[in-house]
Design an enzyme around this catalytic site. Sequence first.
Site, PDB file in Angstrom:
ATOM      1  N   CYS A  11      51.778  47.308 -22.821  1.00 23.11           N
ATOM      2  CA  CYS A  11      53.215  47.031 -22.885  1.00 23.11           C
ATOM      3  C   CYS A  11      53.849  47.652 -21.648  1.00 23.11           C
ATOM      4  CB  CYS A  11      53.826  47.532 -24.198  1.00 23.11           C
ATOM      5  SG  CYS A  11      53.746  49.317 -24.432  1.00 23.11           S
ATOM      6  N   ASN A  14      54.043  52.121 -22.699  1.00 24.32           N
ATOM      7  CA  ASN A  14      52.897  52.707 -23.429  1.00 24.32           C
ATOM      8  C   ASN A  14      53.335  53.842 -24.360  1.00 24.32           C
ATOM      9  OD1 ASN A  14      49.693  54.319 -22.662  1.00 24.32           O
ATOM     10  ND2 ASN A  14      50.152  52.830 -24.236  1.00 24.32           N
ATOM     11  N   CYS A  16      55.648  52.748 -27.190  1.00 21.94           N
ATOM     12  CA  CYS A  16      56.123  52.105 -28.427  1.00 21.94           C
ATOM     13  C   CYS A  16      55.114  51.056 -28.911  1.00 21.94           C
ATOM     14  CB  CYS A  16      57.491  51.451 -28.226  1.00 21.94           C
ATOM     15  SG  CYS A  16      58.797  52.603 -27.747  1.00 21.94           S
ATOM     16  N   ARG A  17      55.124  49.885 -28.285  1.00 19.08           N
ATOM     17  CA  ARG A  17      54.347  48.767 -28.833  1.00 19.08           C
ATOM     18  C   ARG A  17      52.843  48.945 -28.692  1.00 19.08           C
ATOM     19  NH1 ARG A  17      57.495  44.465 -25.376  1.00 19.08           N
ATOM     20  NH2 ARG A  17      57.510  46.323 -24.044  1.00 19.08           N
ATOM     21  N   SER A  18      52.370  49.271 -27.480  1.00 19.89           N
ATOM     22  CA  SER A  18      50.903  49.299 -27.322  1.00 19.89           C
ATOM     23  C   SER A  18      50.241  50.463 -28.051  1.00 19.89           C
ATOM     24  CB  SER A  18      50.478  49.205 -25.853  1.00 19.89           C
ATOM     25  OG  SER A  18      50.991  50.240 -25.069  1.00 19.89           O
ATOM     26  N   ASP A 125      60.455  44.289 -27.256  1.00 20.04           N
ATOM     27  CA  ASP A 125      60.568  45.712 -26.949  1.00 20.04           C
ATOM     28  C   ASP A 125      61.557  46.370 -27.931  1.00 20.04           C
ATOM     29  OD1 ASP A 125      61.006  48.167 -25.843  1.00 20.04           O
ATOM     30  OD2 ASP A 125      61.505  47.425 -23.845  1.00 20.04           O
TER      31      ASP A 125
HETATM   32  P1  4NP Z   1      57.132  49.989 -24.831  1.00 23.24           P
HETATM   33  O1  4NP Z   1      58.688  50.318 -24.908  1.00 23.24           O
HETATM   34  O2  4NP Z   1      56.917  49.116 -23.602  1.00 23.24           O
HETATM   35  O3  4NP Z   1      56.868  49.237 -26.099  1.00 23.24           O
HETATM   36  O4  4NP Z   1      56.416  51.300 -24.737  1.00 23.24           O
HETATM   37  C1  4NP Z   1      59.392  50.879 -23.832  1.00 23.24           C
HETATM   38  C2  4NP Z   1      59.367  52.236 -23.626  1.00 23.24           C
HETATM   39  C3  4NP Z   1      60.081  52.789 -22.581  1.00 23.24           C
HETATM   40  C4  4NP Z   1      60.831  51.970 -21.757  1.00 23.24           C
HETATM   41  C5  4NP Z   1      60.863  50.621 -21.957  1.00 23.24           C
HETATM   42  C6  4NP Z   1      60.126  50.062 -23.009  1.00 23.24           C
HETATM   43  N1  4NP Z   1      61.595  52.551 -20.704  1.00 23.24           N
HETATM   44  O5  4NP Z   1      62.329  51.803 -20.027  1.00 23.24           O
HETATM   45  O6  4NP Z   1      61.524  53.765 -20.478  1.00 23.24           O
END
Ligand code: 4NP
Length: 155
Positions: A11, A14, A16-18, A125
């Site tokens: 993702c 790294n 939240c989703r992954s 996201d």
């Molecule tokens: P992820 O979510 O891609 O599912 O881990 C996010 C976590 C952090 C950010 C964006 C998406 N960020 O912009 O910091």
Amino acid sequence: MVEPQRLLVICLGNICRSPMAEGALRARLREAGLSQVEVDSAGTGDWHVGHPPDSRAIATARRHGVDIGGLRARQLSARDFAYFDWLLCADHANLRDVQALAPRAGGGRSALFMEWAGLAGPIPDPYTGDESHFEQVWVQVDAAARAAVARLRAD
Ligand code: 4NP
């Protein structure tokens, strides 16, 4: 099953989703006796490298009986294309970023995680969302993890 099988879920951050997908995959593979399948996760971005998953992701996974608190974020690297069979992306932006970094020949193949598992759609996201968005991510990644077990058995 063709062996070895090495899956990398990807993702943006790294956190939240992954990591939720990694936790769901590890849990469902263990239940299915497919612990030889290697699973890891990574982000296309580097903002959260070394950080544990978002506290909302940890809490959501824990509610479903899966502990992801020990995971630490890392960024996708060129080596991952040589090592992993599949680079499984949460959304289309992740997939575009992965494809832009992919070697011209050889290396792991990339796909949307949900579509690879035979299910529909990207995983949105949840970072700027609320708890319900994290719960929805769990519903998606756990369904994909269960479908992945069936796919890997059939491969
Ligand atoms: P992820 O979510 O891609 O599912 O881990 C996010 C976590 C952090 C950010 C964006 C998406 N960020 O912009 O910091």
